[in-house]
Design an enzyme around this catalytic site. Structure first.
Site, PDB file in Angstrom:
ATOM      1  N   LYS A 125      22.593 -67.533  62.808  1.00  0.00           N
ATOM      2  CA  LYS A 125      21.526 -68.558  63.330  1.00  0.00           C
ATOM      3  C   LYS A 125      21.725 -69.280  64.821  1.00  0.00           C
ATOM      4  CE  LYS A 125      18.959 -67.865  59.699  1.00  0.00           C
ATOM      5  NZ  LYS A 125      19.854 -67.192  58.664  1.00  0.00           N
ATOM      6  N   LYS A 138      15.403 -73.414  59.052  1.00  0.00           N
ATOM      7  CA  LYS A 138      16.238 -72.529  58.392  1.00  0.00           C
ATOM      8  C   LYS A 138      17.834 -73.206  58.423  1.00  0.00           C
ATOM      9  CE  LYS A 138      14.233 -69.470  61.784  1.00  0.00           C
ATOM     10  NZ  LYS A 138      14.386 -68.047  62.412  1.00  0.00           N
ATOM     11  N   ARG A 154      13.436 -55.523  62.604  1.00  0.00           N
ATOM     12  CA  ARG A 154      15.066 -55.523  62.628  1.00  0.00           C
ATOM     13  C   ARG A 154      15.371 -54.361  63.685  1.00  0.00           C
ATOM     14  NH1 ARG A 154      19.132 -56.493  59.567  1.00  0.00           N
ATOM     15  NH2 ARG A 154      18.379 -58.611  59.797  1.00  0.00           N
ATOM     16  N   ARG A 170       9.349 -55.756  59.138  1.00  0.00           N
ATOM     17  CA  ARG A 170       9.128 -56.241  57.753  1.00  0.00           C
ATOM     18  C   ARG A 170       8.012 -57.075  57.628  1.00  0.00           C
ATOM     19  NH1 ARG A 170      14.958 -58.264  58.290  1.00  0.00           N
ATOM     20  NH2 ARG A 170      14.094 -58.385  60.182  1.00  0.00           N
ATOM     21  N   ARG A 221       7.473 -65.372  54.769  1.00  0.00           N
ATOM     22  CA  ARG A 221       8.725 -64.774  55.059  1.00  0.00           C
ATOM     23  C   ARG A 221       8.539 -63.456  55.062  1.00  0.00           C
ATOM     24  NH1 ARG A 221      12.473 -67.712  50.858  1.00  0.00           N
ATOM     25  NH2 ARG A 221      10.610 -67.036  49.823  1.00  0.00           N
ATOM     26  N   ASP A 267      16.826 -59.675  64.763  1.00  0.00           N
ATOM     27  CA  ASP A 267      15.329 -59.962  64.359  1.00  0.00           C
ATOM     28  C   ASP A 267      14.671 -60.457  65.196  1.00  0.00           C
ATOM     29  OD1 ASP A 267      16.422 -59.290  61.701  1.00  0.00           O
ATOM     30  OD2 ASP A 267      16.260 -61.612  60.867  1.00  0.00           O
ATOM     31  N   GLU A 291      17.102 -64.157  65.293  1.00  0.00           N
ATOM     32  CA  GLU A 291      18.459 -64.072  64.650  1.00  0.00           C
ATOM     33  C   GLU A 291      19.201 -63.136  65.064  1.00  0.00           C
ATOM     34  OE1 GLU A 291      19.816 -64.632  59.779  1.00  0.00           O
ATOM     35  OE2 GLU A 291      18.220 -63.463  60.218  1.00  0.00           O
ATOM     36  N   ASN A 348      22.018 -60.869  63.179  1.00  0.00           N
ATOM     37  CA  ASN A 348      22.863 -60.765  62.193  1.00  0.00           C
ATOM     38  C   ASN A 348      24.276 -59.906  62.451  1.00  0.00           C
ATOM     39  OD1 ASN A 348      20.758 -61.229  59.737  1.00  0.00           O
ATOM     40  ND2 ASN A 348      19.794 -60.752  61.305  1.00  0.00           N
TER      41      ASN A 348
HETATM   42  N1  LIG Z   1      10.073 -68.856  64.408  1.00  0.00           N
HETATM   43  C1  LIG Z   1       9.471 -68.184  63.422  1.00  0.00           C
HETATM   44  N2  LIG Z   1       8.169 -68.166  63.332  1.00  0.00           N
HETATM   45  C2  LIG Z   1       7.640 -67.790  62.073  1.00  0.00           C
HETATM   46  N3  LIG Z   1       8.178 -67.048  61.206  1.00  0.00           N
HETATM   47  C3  LIG Z   1       9.477 -67.133  61.088  1.00  0.00           C
HETATM   48  C4  LIG Z   1      10.412 -67.692  62.412  1.00  0.00           C
HETATM   49  N4  LIG Z   1      11.623 -67.409  62.229  1.00  0.00           N
HETATM   50  C5  LIG Z   1      11.761 -66.910  60.783  1.00  0.00           C
HETATM   51  N5  LIG Z   1      10.804 -66.826  60.412  1.00  0.00           N
HETATM   52  C6  LIG Z   1      10.388 -66.033  59.113  1.00  0.00           C
HETATM   53  O1  LIG Z   1      11.161 -66.111  58.136  1.00  0.00           O
HETATM   54  C7  LIG Z   1      12.059 -65.043  57.810  1.00  0.00           C
HETATM   55  C8  LIG Z   1      13.583 -65.447  57.813  1.00  0.00           C
HETATM   56  O2  LIG Z   1      13.942 -65.873  58.974  1.00  0.00           O
HETATM   57  P1  LIG Z   1      15.476 -65.517  59.560  1.00  0.00           P
HETATM   58  O3  LIG Z   1      15.505 -66.415  60.735  1.00  0.00           O
HETATM   59  O4  LIG Z   1      15.482 -64.074  59.918  1.00  0.00           O
HETATM   60  O5  LIG Z   1      16.335 -65.673  58.410  1.00  0.00           O
HETATM   61  P2  LIG Z   1      17.238 -65.059  57.321  1.00  0.00           P
HETATM   62  O6  LIG Z   1      16.620 -63.785  57.492  1.00  0.00           O
HETATM   63  O7  LIG Z   1      18.685 -65.035  57.650  1.00  0.00           O
HETATM   64  O8  LIG Z   1      16.618 -65.617  56.236  1.00  0.00           O
HETATM   65  C9  LIG Z   1      11.693 -64.176  58.909  1.00  0.00           C
HETATM   66  O9  LIG Z   1      11.416 -62.792  57.962  1.00  0.00           O
HETATM   67  C10 LIG Z   1      10.242 -64.351  58.983  1.00  0.00           C
HETATM   68  O10 LIG Z   1       9.269 -64.005  58.364  1.00  0.00           O
HETATM   69 MG   LIG Z   2      16.372 -62.425  59.155  1.00  0.00          MG
END
Ligand SMILES: Nc1ncnc2c1ncn2[C@@H]1O[C@H](COP(=O)(O)OP(=O)(O)O)[C@@H](O)[C@H]1O
Ligand SMILES: [Mg+2]
Length: 322
Positions: free
Chosen positions: A133, A168, A218, A232, A240, A280, A288, A290
């Site tokens: 993150k 997060k 991704r 996704r 999410r 991401d 993000e 990864n």
């Molecule tokens: N800034 C954002 N605005 C809207 N949705 C988000 C945002 N950041 C993450 N998300 C949602 O949350 C999910 C997970 O976020 P992510 O930062 O990729 O963390 P991780 O995949 O490690 O759990 C993403 O797939 C997306 O659907």
């Molecule tokens: Mg992610």
């Protein structure tokens, strides 16, 4: 060549989904010897890192009706034993998060390897340094409005100013602990207390990007170059998009904006020897980076008729000769 993989137990992997298995398959097909071990099976002796390495052969997946079909079991493990990891040409450190103190110790053991003799993907020191993150904060020009804090008042002010936000935990993956925050929510204070453990743990809070409903892209980067992408898309009952929480995958192009983001991130990734990374991207913003065990290869291969595993293995072979 000898390809070693530090993984979670093979029985826990999903051959039709896990990128590690895709890379193993491609390495075997290119004629390399596969070895597997686990973080717990590393040791140091005489200044060298050793591992209980087991030789393994894999049965490649086949394409069924819109998904990969795997044999059960999809692997065969031979008799193994202790070997110096220095006997390996490449070590893929692909243990899944969370990044625990044991994970960090493992990367410190791997750091004993001589990089010119044994290539560790990704570089162990950068696996220690790059939180998935926080690493995105290095690229302020391509990320959404983001704060990282333990302070409730700071978060409340941010949520108020943004109208909606996403929280997060710093050690999450696959959507774990991700929260949607909005000013009117009667649970808001309590959610912040729980997720920061009453102001004792950092969380990232990010501007909510409405484009997230169209997908979380991704993008797989190999040595800083984008080699494939998959979208996704959230189910509709869930904001999410992660595959781990039921997000639907779909083919998606790599756009000019994506290339701009990759070009912004690439020099730093190369300097940090983060060779194999999954970005991401939501609505044209990087959310993000990864680095531990990025997923997506199987889905990209199936939807885009490519073999990213083959590309990765060819790159490794060229780099080792290089
Ligand atoms: N800034 C954002 N605005 C809207 N949705 C988000 C945002 N950041 C993450 N998300 C949602 O949350 C999910 C997970 O976020 P992510 O930062 O990729 O963390 P991780 O995949 O490690 O759990 C993403 O797939 C997306 O659907
Ligand atoms: Mg992610």
């Amino acid at each position: 060549m000898n390809f070693a993989f530090i993984l979670d137990p093979l029985a826990k992997l999903d051959a039709g989904h896990d990128s590690s298995v895709a890379i193993m398959e491609a390495a075997q097909q290119a004629g390399h010897q596969l070895w597997v071990t686990q973080v717990e099976q590393l040791s140091a002796r005489d200044g060298q890192v050793w591992a209980q390495l087991q030789p393994v052969t894999v049965i490649p997946v086949t394409l069924g009706d819109g998904h990969w079909l795997a044999a059960d079991p999809w692997y065969e493990v031979g008799t193994g034993g202790w070997q110096s990891l220095a006997a390996m040409d490449v070590v893929f450190m692909r243990k899944d998060p969370p990044v625990t103190i044991n994970y960090i110790y493992a990367t410190q053991l791997l750091d004993l390897l001589t990089p010119t003799k044994t290539l560790v993907i990704n570089h162990p020191r950068s696996l220690q340094a790059a939180n998935e993150k926080l690493y995105a904060l290095n690229f302020p020009s391509v990320i959404p409005q983001t704060i990282v804090t333990q302070d409730k008042t700071t978060i409340l002010e941010f949520v108020e100013a943004q109208g909606a936000a996403v929280l997060k935990p710093l050690d999450g993956k696959g959507g774990e602990g991700i929260l949607f925050l909005e000013p009117g929510d009667r649970n808001l204070n309590s959610l912040l207390e729980i997720s920061t453990h009453w102001g004792n743990e950092w969380v990232m809070v990010q501007q909510y990007l409405p484009a997230a409903k169209d997908g979380d892209k991704r993008i797989i980067l190999l040595d800083g170059e984008p080699i494939g992408a998959v979208n996704r898309i959230p189910t509709g009952r869930e904001f999410r998009g992660n595959m781990a929480v039921g997000g639907r995958v779909a083919a998606v192009p790599i756009t000019d904006r994506d290339r701009e983001i990759c070009a912004t991130v690439a020099p730093r990734l190369r300097a940090d020897r983060l060779y194999f990374v999954g970005l991401d991207v939501i609505g044209g913003y990087l959310t993000e980076v990864n680095v531990t065990s990025p997923t997506g290869i199987r889905e990209i291969d199936r939807l885009s008729q490519v073999s990213l595993g083959e590309q990765i293995v060819a790159w490794v072979a060229a780099k080792l000769k290089g």
